[in-house]
Design a protein around this motif. Structure first.
Motif, mmCIF file in Angstrom:
data_model
loop_
_atom_site.group_PDB
_atom_site.id
_atom_site.type_symbol
_atom_site.label_atom_id
_atom_site.label_comp_id
_atom_site.label_asym_id
_atom_site.label_seq_id
_atom_site.Cartn_x
_atom_site.Cartn_y
_atom_site.Cartn_z
ATOM 1 N N UNK A 14 29.816 32.566 38.946
ATOM 2 C CA UNK A 14 30.494 33.488 38.052
ATOM 3 C C UNK A 14 31.663 34.233 38.669
ATOM 4 N N UNK A 15 31.912 34.029 39.947
ATOM 5 C CA UNK A 15 32.991 34.730 40.648
ATOM 6 C C UNK A 15 34.279 33.913 40.561
ATOM 7 N N UNK A 16 35.394 34.569 40.294
ATOM 8 C CA UNK A 16 36.691 33.896 40.274
ATOM 9 C C UNK A 16 37.115 33.588 41.709
ATOM 10 N N UNK A 17 37.793 32.463 41.944
ATOM 11 C CA UNK A 17 38.196 32.105 43.306
ATOM 12 C C UNK A 17 38.978 33.193 44.046
ATOM 13 N N UNK A 18 39.944 33.836 43.388
ATOM 14 C CA UNK A 18 40.719 34.867 44.092
ATOM 15 C C UNK A 18 39.880 36.114 44.371
ATOM 16 N N UNK A 19 38.920 36.414 43.509
ATOM 17 C CA UNK A 19 38.001 37.526 43.784
ATOM 18 C C UNK A 19 37.148 37.196 45.003
ATOM 19 N N UNK A 20 36.704 35.952 45.096
ATOM 20 C CA UNK A 20 35.924 35.520 46.265
ATOM 21 C C UNK A 20 36.775 35.599 47.528
ATOM 22 N N UNK A 21 38.031 35.189 47.434
ATOM 23 C CA UNK A 21 38.919 35.241 48.590
ATOM 24 C C UNK A 21 39.097 36.678 49.069
ATOM 25 N N UNK A 22 39.332 37.585 48.139
ATOM 26 C CA UNK A 22 39.501 39.002 48.511
ATOM 27 C C UNK A 22 38.230 39.543 49.172
ATOM 28 N N UNK A 23 37.079 39.228 48.593
ATOM 29 C CA UNK A 23 35.798 39.695 49.155
ATOM 30 C C UNK A 23 35.598 39.157 50.555
ATOM 31 N N UNK A 24 35.785 37.851 50.719
ATOM 32 C CA UNK A 24 35.558 37.225 52.027
ATOM 33 C C UNK A 24 36.511 37.777 53.099
ATOM 34 N N UNK A 25 37.772 37.971 52.750
ATOM 35 C CA UNK A 25 38.727 38.489 53.740
ATOM 36 C C UNK A 25 38.394 39.921 54.134
ATOM 37 N N UNK A 26 37.936 40.723 53.186
ATOM 38 C CA UNK A 26 37.515 42.082 53.512
ATOM 39 C C UNK A 26 36.292 42.051 54.422
ATOM 40 N N UNK A 27 35.323 41.212 54.081
ATOM 41 C CA UNK A 27 34.080 41.153 54.853
ATOM 42 C C UNK A 27 34.299 40.613 56.257
ATOM 43 N N UNK A 28 35.080 39.540 56.379
ATOM 44 C CA UNK A 28 35.203 38.857 57.667
ATOM 45 C C UNK A 28 36.260 39.449 58.593
ATOM 46 N N UNK A 29 37.440 39.756 58.061
ATOM 47 C CA UNK A 29 38.535 40.155 58.949
ATOM 48 C C UNK A 29 39.130 41.521 58.634
ATOM 49 N N UNK A 30 38.685 42.175 57.545
ATOM 50 C CA UNK A 30 39.189 43.497 57.217
ATOM 51 C C UNK A 30 40.572 43.480 56.594
ATOM 52 N N UNK A 31 40.888 42.430 55.871
ATOM 53 C CA UNK A 31 42.203 42.281 55.258
ATOM 54 C C UNK A 31 42.094 42.490 53.752
ATOM 55 N N UNK A 32 42.907 43.411 53.224
ATOM 56 C CA UNK A 32 42.962 43.643 51.777
ATOM 57 C C UNK A 32 44.139 42.850 51.214
ATOM 58 N N UNK A 33 43.864 42.002 50.240
ATOM 59 C CA UNK A 33 44.899 41.182 49.616
ATOM 60 C C UNK A 33 45.145 41.727 48.218
ATOM 61 N N UNK A 34 46.356 42.247 47.989
ATOM 62 C CA UNK A 34 46.688 42.853 46.697
ATOM 63 C C UNK A 34 47.196 41.811 45.703
ATOM 64 N N UNK A 35 48.276 41.127 46.056
ATOM 65 C CA UNK A 35 48.893 40.161 45.139
ATOM 66 C C UNK A 35 48.076 38.870 45.110
ATOM 67 N N UNK A 36 48.368 38.029 44.122
ATOM 68 C CA UNK A 36 47.709 36.723 44.049
ATOM 69 C C UNK A 36 48.455 35.757 44.963
ATOM 70 N N UNK A 37 47.834 35.338 46.060
ATOM 71 C CA UNK A 37 48.512 34.441 46.989
ATOM 72 C C UNK A 37 48.626 33.025 46.416
ATOM 73 N N UNK A 38 49.646 32.276 46.844
ATOM 74 C CA UNK A 38 49.792 30.911 46.336
ATOM 75 C C UNK A 38 48.691 29.982 46.847
ATOM 76 N N UNK A 39 48.244 29.091 45.960
ATOM 77 C CA UNK A 39 47.242 28.065 46.276
ATOM 78 C C UNK A 39 48.003 26.904 46.921
ATOM 79 N N UNK A 40 47.768 26.657 48.221
ATOM 80 C CA UNK A 40 48.609 25.694 48.946
ATOM 81 C C UNK A 40 47.918 24.381 49.296
ATOM 82 N N UNK A 41 46.605 24.398 49.525
ATOM 83 C CA UNK A 41 45.878 23.185 49.920
ATOM 84 C C UNK A 41 44.580 23.081 49.134
#
Length: 161
Positions: free
Chosen positions: A44-71
Motif C-alpha cells: 500500500x506504500x507509494x514508491x516515492x514514499x518508500x524512498x523517502x522513508x528508507x533514506x531517512x531511516x538509513x542515511x538521514x536524508x530528507x528528500x523534498x522534491x520528486x526525484x527522477x526515476x532513472x533505472x
C-alpha cells in the motif's frame, strides 16, 4: 504455473557535488555487496514514499522534491532475496551536497538489514575496483557513467544483475 514472487524495492542514486555516489555495504554471510541506499516498498506504500522513508531511516536524508526515476532492475534468481523469486529495484536520482550518513536507525537495526558501512565512491574508484566485494548492479560503472555524462534519461534504463 504459480506466479513469481518478486520483492519490490526503491533505491536512491545519491550523488554529491563532486559526482561521488553514496553506497551502503551489505554483508550477507560470505558475500559483500555495495548498493545504493533504499529498501522494500511496504504493501500500500507509494514508491516515492518508500524512498523517502528508507533514506531517512538509513542515511538521514530528507528528500523534498520528486526525484527522477532513472533505472529499473528486474532480477529473477532463486536465492537472490530470501523468500522471493527475485527482486525489482527502481532507482531514483537524488543530488545533494556531501554529508555524513546517519539515519534514524541504530547500528543494530542497520545490521539486522545487513548494512554495516556507508561510503562515498567516485566513478573511477568503482570502475577500477578489483577486490572481492561486489556492486549492485554488478556493472555499476557503466550506467553510472552514462547518468553522469547525459543526466537523467527520458525513460528508466533497464538493468540486469
Amino acid at each position: 504455473m504459480p506466479e513469481m514472487k518478486l520483492r519490490h524495492a526503491v533505491r536512491a542514486i545519491v550523488l554529491d557535488d563532486d559526482d561521488r555516489i553514496l553506497l551502503c555495504r551489505l554483508a550477507f554471510q560470505k558475500t559483500i555487496v555495495w548498493a545504493a541506499p533504499g529498501g522494500g516498498v511496504e504493501p500500500g506504500e507509494a514508491p516515492l514514499a518508500a524512498l523517502r522513508r528508507e533514506l531517512d531511516e538509513e542515511v538521514g536524508l530528507a528528500v523534498e522534491a520528486d526525484p527522477p526515476h532513472v533505472w529499473h532492475q528486474r532480477v529473477v534468481a532463486s536465492g537472490h532475496a530470501a523468500g522471493y523469486d527475485g527482486v525489482v529495484n527502481d532507482y531514483f536520482l537524488v543530488r545533494v551536497p556531501a554529508f555524513a550518513p546517519r539515519g534514524a536507525r541504530s547500528d543494530e537495526e542497520l545490521a539486522a538489514e545487513h548494512i554495516d558501512a556507508f561510503r562515498w565512491w567516485t566513478l573511477q574508484e568503482i570502475a577500477g575496483y578489483r577486490g572481492p566485494e561486489l556492486f549492485s548492479p554488478r556493472d555499476l560503472a557503466t550506467p553510472l557513467a552514462a547518468l553522469l555524462a547525459g543526466g537523467p534519461p527520458a525513460r528508466p534504463v533497464p538493468l540486469g544483475l
